[in-house]
Design an enzyme around this catalytic site. Sequence first.
Site, PDB file in Angstrom:
ATOM      1  N   ASP A  80      59.087  61.066   0.846  1.00 49.04           N
ATOM      2  CA  ASP A  80      60.285  60.395   1.352  1.00 49.04           C
ATOM      3  C   ASP A  80      61.357  60.441   0.262  1.00 49.04           C
ATOM      4  OD1 ASP A  80      62.178  58.152   2.029  1.00 49.04           O
ATOM      5  OD2 ASP A  80      60.769  57.878   3.666  1.00 49.04           O
TER       6      ASP A  80
ATOM      7  N   HIS B 295      62.536  61.450  15.406  1.00 52.55           N
ATOM      8  CA  HIS B 295      61.458  62.450  15.407  1.00 52.55           C
ATOM      9  C   HIS B 295      60.219  61.656  14.979  1.00 52.55           C
ATOM     10  CE1 HIS B 295      60.111  66.779  14.581  1.00 52.55           C
ATOM     11  NE2 HIS B 295      59.062  66.046  14.225  1.00 52.55           N
TER      12      HIS B 295
ATOM     13  N   ASN C 164      57.833  53.534  13.112  1.00 48.98           N
ATOM     14  CA  ASN C 164      58.834  52.683  13.742  1.00 48.98           C
ATOM     15  C   ASN C 164      59.283  53.368  15.027  1.00 48.98           C
ATOM     16  OD1 ASN C 164      58.871  50.914  11.434  1.00 48.98           O
ATOM     17  ND2 ASN C 164      60.109  52.436  10.398  1.00 48.98           N
TER      18      ASN C 164
ATOM     19  N   CYS D 288      63.167  68.240  12.090  1.00 46.94           N
ATOM     20  CA  CYS D 288      62.963  69.607  12.595  1.00 46.94           C
ATOM     21  C   CYS D 288      63.470  70.611  11.562  1.00 46.94           C
ATOM     22  CB  CYS D 288      63.666  69.810  13.931  1.00 46.94           C
ATOM     23  SG  CYS D 288      62.843  69.024  15.330  1.00 46.94           S
TER      24      CYS D 288
ATOM     25  N   HIS E 144      55.013  56.828   8.096  1.00 41.83           N
ATOM     26  CA  HIS E 144      55.179  56.546   6.672  1.00 41.83           C
ATOM     27  C   HIS E 144      53.792  56.274   6.100  1.00 41.83           C
ATOM     28  CE1 HIS E 144      59.606  55.785   6.868  1.00 41.83           C
ATOM     29  NE2 HIS E 144      59.308  55.520   8.129  1.00 41.83           N
TER      30      HIS E 144
ATOM     31  N   HIS F 291      57.368  60.156  13.243  1.00 49.60           N
ATOM     32  CA  HIS F 291      56.915  60.275  11.863  1.00 49.60           C
ATOM     33  C   HIS F 291      56.162  59.026  11.455  1.00 49.60           C
ATOM     34  CE1 HIS F 291      60.906  58.376  11.596  1.00 49.60           C
ATOM     35  NE2 HIS F 291      60.524  57.858  10.428  1.00 49.60           N
TER      36      HIS F 291
ATOM     37  N   GLY G 130      63.698  49.894  13.287  1.00 48.49           N
ATOM     38  CA  GLY G 130      64.040  50.576  12.047  1.00 48.49           C
ATOM     39  C   GLY G 130      63.869  52.084  12.064  1.00 48.49           C
TER      40      GLY G 130
ATOM     41  N   HIS H 291      59.091  68.813  17.938  1.00 46.01           N
ATOM     42  CA  HIS H 291      59.938  67.637  18.106  1.00 46.01           C
ATOM     43  C   HIS H 291      59.484  66.759  19.273  1.00 46.01           C
ATOM     44  CE1 HIS H 291      63.582  65.231  17.744  1.00 46.01           C
ATOM     45  NE2 HIS H 291      63.546  65.166  19.060  1.00 46.01           N
TER      46      HIS H 291
END
Length: 113
Positions: free
Chosen positions: A29, A97, A86, A6, A101, A99, A92, A45
């Site tokens: 990242d 929040h 995840n 956030c 990858h 997300h 993991g 969020h």
Amino acid sequence: MDCLFCKIAHKDIDSSIVSETENVMVFKDIDPKAPVHLLAIPKQHVESIMEAGKLPGGVLDELFEAIAAVAKDMDLERDGFRVVTNTGKGAGQSVDHLHFHILGKRTFSWPPG
């Protein structure tokens, strides 16, 4: 709220933004696991995929459109790439929040974990 993503979405913390719309942000990242390792988030969020239904209509579509656009812009589609989310500590998830990858520019094995 004390949520790292956030704070990034509100630009209280600097990040290397790759793509941004009103509702979605994609950024690099800080601890990459591949030559290309990006994170795509909704700016609103929600803790995980389990709460994705709380996002306003169209935001998930926008999120996946951003992932596809960034993958194309970075030429990831040619050799393939991986998109991972995840959910929960046991899987993991280190930031609560939602997300995704986006990983590319290396070979991945299966199963992943």
